[in-house]
Design a protein around this motif. Structure first.
Motif, PDB file in Angstrom:
ATOM      1  N   ALA A  92       0.831  -1.208   0.000  1.00  0.00           N
ATOM      2  CA  ALA A  92       0.000   0.000   0.000  1.00  0.00           C
ATOM      3  C   ALA A  92       0.861   1.253   0.000  1.00  0.00           C
ATOM      4  O   ALA A  92       0.585   2.210  -0.733  1.00  0.00           O
ATOM      5  CB  ALA A  92      -0.937  -0.006   1.203  1.00  0.00           C
ATOM      6  N   ALA A  93       1.923   1.265   0.801  1.00  0.00           N
ATOM      7  CA  ALA A  93       2.806   2.419   0.875  1.00  0.00           C
ATOM      8  C   ALA A  93       3.562   2.633  -0.441  1.00  0.00           C
ATOM      9  O   ALA A  93       3.820   3.767  -0.841  1.00  0.00           O
ATOM     10  CB  ALA A  93       3.794   2.251   2.028  1.00  0.00           C
ATOM     11  N   ALA A  94       3.911   1.524  -1.113  1.00  0.00           N
ATOM     12  CA  ALA A  94       4.678   1.623  -2.356  1.00  0.00           C
ATOM     13  C   ALA A  94       3.792   1.773  -3.581  1.00  0.00           C
ATOM     14  O   ALA A  94       4.304   1.963  -4.691  1.00  0.00           O
ATOM     15  CB  ALA A  94       5.560   0.378  -2.508  1.00  0.00           C
ATOM     16  N   GLY A  95       2.475   1.669  -3.410  1.00  0.00           N
ATOM     17  CA  GLY A  95       1.565   1.769  -4.550  1.00  0.00           C
ATOM     18  C   GLY A  95       1.616   0.559  -5.462  1.00  0.00           C
ATOM     19  O   GLY A  95       1.296   0.662  -6.649  1.00  0.00           O
ATOM     20  N   LYS A  96       1.992  -0.599  -4.906  1.00  0.00           N
ATOM     21  CA  LYS A  96       2.088  -1.819  -5.700  1.00  0.00           C
ATOM     22  C   LYS A  96       0.836  -2.679  -5.501  1.00  0.00           C
ATOM     23  O   LYS A  96       0.401  -2.886  -4.371  1.00  0.00           O
ATOM     24  CB  LYS A  96       3.327  -2.631  -5.302  1.00  0.00           C
ATOM     25  N   PRO A  97       0.258  -3.197  -6.580  1.00  0.00           N
ATOM     26  CA  PRO A  97      -0.903  -4.084  -6.430  1.00  0.00           C
ATOM     27  C   PRO A  97      -0.518  -5.363  -5.679  1.00  0.00           C
ATOM     28  O   PRO A  97       0.585  -5.881  -5.845  1.00  0.00           O
ATOM     29  CB  PRO A  97      -1.311  -4.400  -7.869  1.00  0.00           C
ATOM     30  N   LEU A  98      -1.447  -5.860  -4.886  1.00  0.00           N
ATOM     31  CA  LEU A  98      -1.238  -7.082  -4.115  1.00  0.00           C
ATOM     32  C   LEU A  98      -2.374  -8.052  -4.410  1.00  0.00           C
ATOM     33  O   LEU A  98      -3.545  -7.714  -4.262  1.00  0.00           O
ATOM     34  CB  LEU A  98      -1.199  -6.761  -2.614  1.00  0.00           C
ATOM     35  N   ILE A  99      -2.014  -9.242  -4.850  1.00  0.00           N
ATOM     36  CA  ILE A  99      -2.991 -10.312  -5.020  1.00  0.00           C
ATOM     37  C   ILE A  99      -2.800 -11.273  -3.853  1.00  0.00           C
ATOM     38  O   ILE A  99      -1.743 -11.903  -3.730  1.00  0.00           O
ATOM     39  CB  ILE A  99      -2.791 -11.052  -6.362  1.00  0.00           C
ATOM     40  N   ALA A 100      -3.794 -11.343  -2.973  1.00  0.00           N
ATOM     41  CA  ALA A 100      -3.674 -12.159  -1.769  1.00  0.00           C
ATOM     42  C   ALA A 100      -4.796 -13.183  -1.733  1.00  0.00           C
ATOM     43  O   ALA A 100      -5.936 -12.903  -2.112  1.00  0.00           O
ATOM     44  CB  ALA A 100      -3.713 -11.280  -0.515  1.00  0.00           C
ATOM     45  N   ALA A 101      -4.455 -14.366  -1.275  1.00  0.00           N
ATOM     46  CA  ALA A 101      -5.429 -15.448  -1.186  1.00  0.00           C
ATOM     47  C   ALA A 101      -5.176 -16.253   0.073  1.00  0.00           C
ATOM     48  O   ALA A 101      -4.098 -16.169   0.679  1.00  0.00           O
ATOM     49  CB  ALA A 101      -5.352 -16.349  -2.423  1.00  0.00           C
ATOM     50  N   ALA A 102      -6.173 -17.037   0.461  1.00  0.00           N
ATOM     51  CA  ALA A 102      -6.056 -17.888   1.641  1.00  0.00           C
ATOM     52  C   ALA A 102      -6.923 -19.116   1.441  1.00  0.00           C
ATOM     53  O   ALA A 102      -7.934 -19.070   0.725  1.00  0.00           O
ATOM     54  CB  ALA A 102      -6.481 -17.127   2.898  1.00  0.00           C
ATOM     55  N   ILE A 103      -6.538 -20.221   2.070  1.00  0.00           N
ATOM     56  CA  ILE A 103      -7.311 -21.463   1.967  1.00  0.00           C
ATOM     57  C   ILE A 103      -7.337 -22.163   3.318  1.00  0.00           C
ATOM     58  O   ILE A 103      -6.443 -21.988   4.145  1.00  0.00           O
ATOM     59  CB  ILE A 103      -6.701 -22.433   0.922  1.00  0.00           C
ATOM     60  N   THR A 104      -8.369 -22.953   3.530  1.00  0.00           N
ATOM     61  CA  THR A 104      -8.420 -23.849   4.671  1.00  0.00           C
ATOM     62  C   THR A 104      -9.484 -24.908   4.397  1.00  0.00           C
ATOM     63  O   THR A 104     -10.554 -24.595   3.863  1.00  0.00           O
ATOM     64  CB  THR A 104      -8.750 -23.107   5.984  1.00  0.00           C
ATOM     65  N   GLN A 105      -9.157 -26.128   4.667  1.00  0.00           N
ATOM     66  CA  GLN A 105     -10.061 -27.260   4.474  1.00  0.00           C
ATOM     67  C   GLN A 105     -10.629 -27.305   3.050  1.00  0.00           C
ATOM     68  O   GLN A 105      -9.950 -27.705   2.123  1.00  0.00           O
ATOM     69  CB  GLN A 105     -11.159 -27.231   5.540  1.00  0.00           C
ATOM     70  N   TRP A 106     -11.874 -26.836   2.863  1.00  0.00           N
ATOM     71  CA  TRP A 106     -12.522 -26.895   1.553  1.00  0.00           C
ATOM     72  C   TRP A 106     -12.771 -25.506   0.964  1.00  0.00           C
ATOM     73  O   TRP A 106     -13.376 -25.397  -0.108  1.00  0.00           O
ATOM     74  CB  TRP A 106     -13.868 -27.603   1.661  1.00  0.00           C
ATOM     75  N   GLU A 107     -12.353 -24.468   1.629  1.00  0.00           N
ATOM     76  CA  GLU A 107     -12.730 -23.111   1.214  1.00  0.00           C
ATOM     77  C   GLU A 107     -11.510 -22.247   0.948  1.00  0.00           C
ATOM     78  O   GLU A 107     -10.486 -22.338   1.636  1.00  0.00           O
ATOM     79  CB  GLU A 107     -13.596 -22.456   2.294  1.00  0.00           C
ATOM     80  N   GLY A 108     -11.627 -21.403  -0.069  1.00  0.00           N
ATOM     81  CA  GLY A 108     -10.564 -20.458  -0.383  1.00  0.00           C
ATOM     82  C   GLY A 108     -11.142 -19.106  -0.745  1.00  0.00           C
ATOM     83  O   GLY A 108     -12.322 -18.990  -1.111  1.00  0.00           O
ATOM     84  N   GLN A 109     -10.311 -18.070  -0.648  1.00  0.00           N
ATOM     85  CA  GLN A 109     -10.741 -16.724  -1.022  1.00  0.00           C
ATOM     86  C   GLN A 109      -9.580 -15.990  -1.677  1.00  0.00           C
ATOM     87  O   GLN A 109      -8.415 -16.285  -1.432  1.00  0.00           O
ATOM     88  CB  GLN A 109     -11.239 -15.942   0.194  1.00  0.00           C
TER      89      GLN A 109
END
Length: 345
Positions: free
Chosen positions: A235-252
């Motif tokens: 955020a400070a550098a103005g760079k895009p961030l693609i973030a994801a997370a998973i657990t068991q059967w679900e991801g975002q």
């Protein structure tokens, strides 16, 4: 005969003195021209007799030599077209070799990517944080897509329990640092890219300088300390961030880009969950293909963002429930007073 002797002298001297082949042949053609002129009708007959031969003979010799040269030039060109370059051989900056054009042909056919988009991928620099479940498919697809420079940072080593889902690693590389295992797999898949492995934990001492060296960051880590740290620096550098997370059967997954009007990760998740509320894969388990699904989506969002194709996930959060085959997309907005980005760019 003086004429034939002249050719022998030229080729012998050229070989002995190390002349380039083109200069030897140029001299030989010059000598042939002299012989033809010596036998021209308007020249003294004595000159033709001195060099030997006749006009018709020297002309036929020149025609035969020309046919041989054309044949050799065509054969050399054909060999260059069909023979692949040495592994890792790269074209001039901003261009593609014939092998690269064939490799990326299916991308170039897409009007949303095309040649300009593929050049953008080749000139792009992407940092992937974590070479585990999410990092594995993301790294492989970034490499296959032709992203020019891919950095990967992770301090862990390959373990047998990783291989159920971390498809970038192999049984033979158990015990090897994950970043080097990932580098082997990525270079085996695409020798035309540069891989930068960083075997260390991402912490405040290096994160700002590291992020500054890349155009885009993908975060697939499984701890909130790293997620919030990466988000604040991006955020400070103005760079895009693609973030994801998973657990068991679900991801975002989402694209966090406050510099371009979207929220940052901390806008959407301002408070860390209480201990034990979000167990890691090691604690709760995970279905093997799930990180492949979400990690491939991370790579897809990266390709779209780098080429300008389609509509990305900036301002949208995808939640995928693999157990019931349901996917939801919800809108997310900058949050006023966000400690990381201040509420949007």
């Amino acid at each position: 005969m003086i004429g034939l002797l002249g050719f022998l002298v030229l080729f012998g001297a050229g070989r002995w003195l190390g002349w380039a082949a083109r200069w030897v042949w140029l001299a030989a053609w010059g000598w042939l021209l002299v012989l033809l002129l010596a036998h021209a009708p308007y020249m003294p007959p004595e000159l033709g007799a001195f060099v030997g031969g006749d006009l018709r003979g020297w002309f036929l010799l020149g025609a035969l030599a020309a046919v041989i040269m054309v044949y050799r030039a065509g054969l050399s060109r054909l060999r260059r077209r069909v023979a692949p370059p040495a592994a890792g051989a790269a074209a001039r900056p901003g261009t593609f070799s014939a092998v690269e054009r064939e490799r990326y042909a299916r991308h170039i056919l897409l009007r949303e990517i095309g040649g300009p988009g593929q050049k953008s991928l080749k000139s792009a620099r992407v940092l992937v944080v974590g070479a585990g479940g999410l990092g594995s498919p993301a790294l492989l697809y970034l490499a296959a897509s032709g992203v020019g420079v891919i950095g990967v940072i992770d301090d862990d080593v390959v373990e047998g329990s990783n291989l159920q889902r971390q498809i970038i690693h192999a049984d033979a590389r158990i015990g090897m640092p994950k970043v080097f295992s990932a580098e082997i797999a990525m270079k085996a898949l695409n020798p035309f890219i540069e891989v930068r492995p960083y075997r260390r934990r991402l912490d405040e001492s290096v994160v700002a300088d590291l992020v500054a060296d890349y155009d885009l960051v993908l975060d697939g880590t499984d701890n909130f300390d790293t997620r919030y740290l990466v988000n604040r620096v991006c955020a400070a550098a103005g760079k895009p961030l693609i973030a994801a997370a998973i657990t068991q059967w679900e991801g975002q997954i989402s694209v966090y880009d406050p510099a371009r009007g979207g929220p940052c990760f901390e806008c959407v998740f301002p408070q860390r969950p209480a201990p034990g509320m979000v167990p890691t894969c090691a604690e709760a388990g995970v279905a093997a293909p799930l990180p492949g699904v979400i990690g491939a989506m991370m790579a897809m969002e990266a390709i779209k963002l780098l080429t300008g194709a389609g509509e990305g996930l900036r301002g949208r959060l995808v939640i995928h429930d693999a157990l019931y085959a349901e996917t939801r997309v919800i809108g997310v907005k900058p949050r006023a007073g966000c400690a990381a980005c201040g509420g949007g760019g």
